[in-house]
Design an enzyme around this catalytic site. Sequence first.
Site, PDB file in Angstrom:
ATOM      1  N   SER A 280       0.886  -1.206  -0.068  1.00  0.00           N
ATOM      2  CA  SER A 280       0.002  -0.025   0.051  1.00  0.00           C
ATOM      3  C   SER A 280       0.986   1.209   0.125  1.00  0.00           C
ATOM      4  O   SER A 280       2.006   1.016   0.453  1.00  0.00           O
ATOM      5  CB  SER A 280      -0.903  -0.008   1.245  1.00  0.00           C
ATOM      6  OG  SER A 280      -1.295   1.143   1.713  1.00  0.00           O
TER       7      SER A 280
ATOM      8  N   TYR B 292      -0.888  -1.695  10.215  1.00  0.00           N
ATOM      9  CA  TYR B 292      -1.273  -2.078   8.729  1.00  0.00           C
ATOM     10  C   TYR B 292       0.063  -1.266   7.896  1.00  0.00           C
ATOM     11  O   TYR B 292       0.537  -2.106   7.071  1.00  0.00           O
ATOM     12  CB  TYR B 292      -2.310  -1.171   8.075  1.00  0.00           C
ATOM     13  CG  TYR B 292      -2.827  -1.413   6.841  1.00  0.00           C
ATOM     14  CD1 TYR B 292      -3.583  -2.445   6.291  1.00  0.00           C
ATOM     15  CD2 TYR B 292      -2.618  -0.315   5.689  1.00  0.00           C
ATOM     16  CE1 TYR B 292      -3.740  -2.728   4.932  1.00  0.00           C
ATOM     17  CE2 TYR B 292      -2.699  -0.582   4.503  1.00  0.00           C
ATOM     18  CZ  TYR B 292      -3.407  -1.774   4.136  1.00  0.00           C
ATOM     19  OH  TYR B 292      -3.615  -1.829   2.702  1.00  0.00           O
TER      20      TYR B 292
END
Length: 249
Positions: free
Chosen positions: A154, A167
């Site tokens: 990401s 995350y």
Amino acid sequence: QMRAFDYQADSLAGKIILVTGAGDGIGKVAALTYAKCGATVLLLGKTQSKLEAVYDEIENLGLAEPAILPLDLEKASFAQMQELANLIEKEFGHLDGVLHNAAILGALTPLEMYDPITFEQVMRVNSTAVFMLTQSLLPLLKAAQSGSVVFTTSTVGHDLRPFWGAYALSKQSVEGMTTIFTQETQKLTALRFNCINPGATRTNMRAHAFPGEDPNTLKTPEDIMAVYVYLMTDGASGVKGQVVDCQPK
Ligand code: NDP
């Protein structure tokens, strides 16, 4: 080069490709797209009914029969992953590709308040399980003519940001894994490790992270499949250790 790539019904003919998180979101569309390109897809995911729906869709299209591999990456032991590898060995003898796509978002909160249990869950699903599964499948990937391991990152995996917590850290570690596996296998011309950054894409995870956003303003998983297919083709055998950003069609 990537933008010019246009996949066809035979782009992945005869290949055996495992997709994690194949029941929903980007992973579901990637599994369907790989099947439409001629691959036999192994559908790994947590919720069996979702995997069955993808299986049925592939069957109804008359494509190569997929396999369903229900596995909770948070709970699965290393032994279970090795068992899975043995099963694939018996059935197919090798594996041409793995798309590590499954992930969870966890909490969007400062590290100061981040729940340690959630931290461990996120690191387990998004990073530790990715490492364990890759290690378990490595002999099968080495047995392929041109093995391709694709991780998923990401933007926050390289541009660290406040509140993205476990995350972001898990994705940073996945990018690191791409680099280290690439370095450690540099003599193996027939094996490559790369990483895709899908960018903002219309899925449940994105809606969860940005509840105020209109999903219709986002590109769909279908829009970004060129990169997902390309990295699995023999044409990409020289592409190694890259983090590839997806451009919409
Ligand atoms: P979704 O939440 O829509 O789908 C995630 C998939 O992973 C689901 O199929 C889910 O299965 C599976 N999964 C989650 N936990 C587990 C587990 N413990 N064991 C097995 N499977 C599990 O996410 P996206 O499609 O949006 O994301 C796909 C990838 O792309 C992720 O790696 C994400 O980090 C990355 N990404 C996505 C972006 C976006 O904008 N969408 C942007 C940047 C990166 P189930 O449904 O059964 O729980």
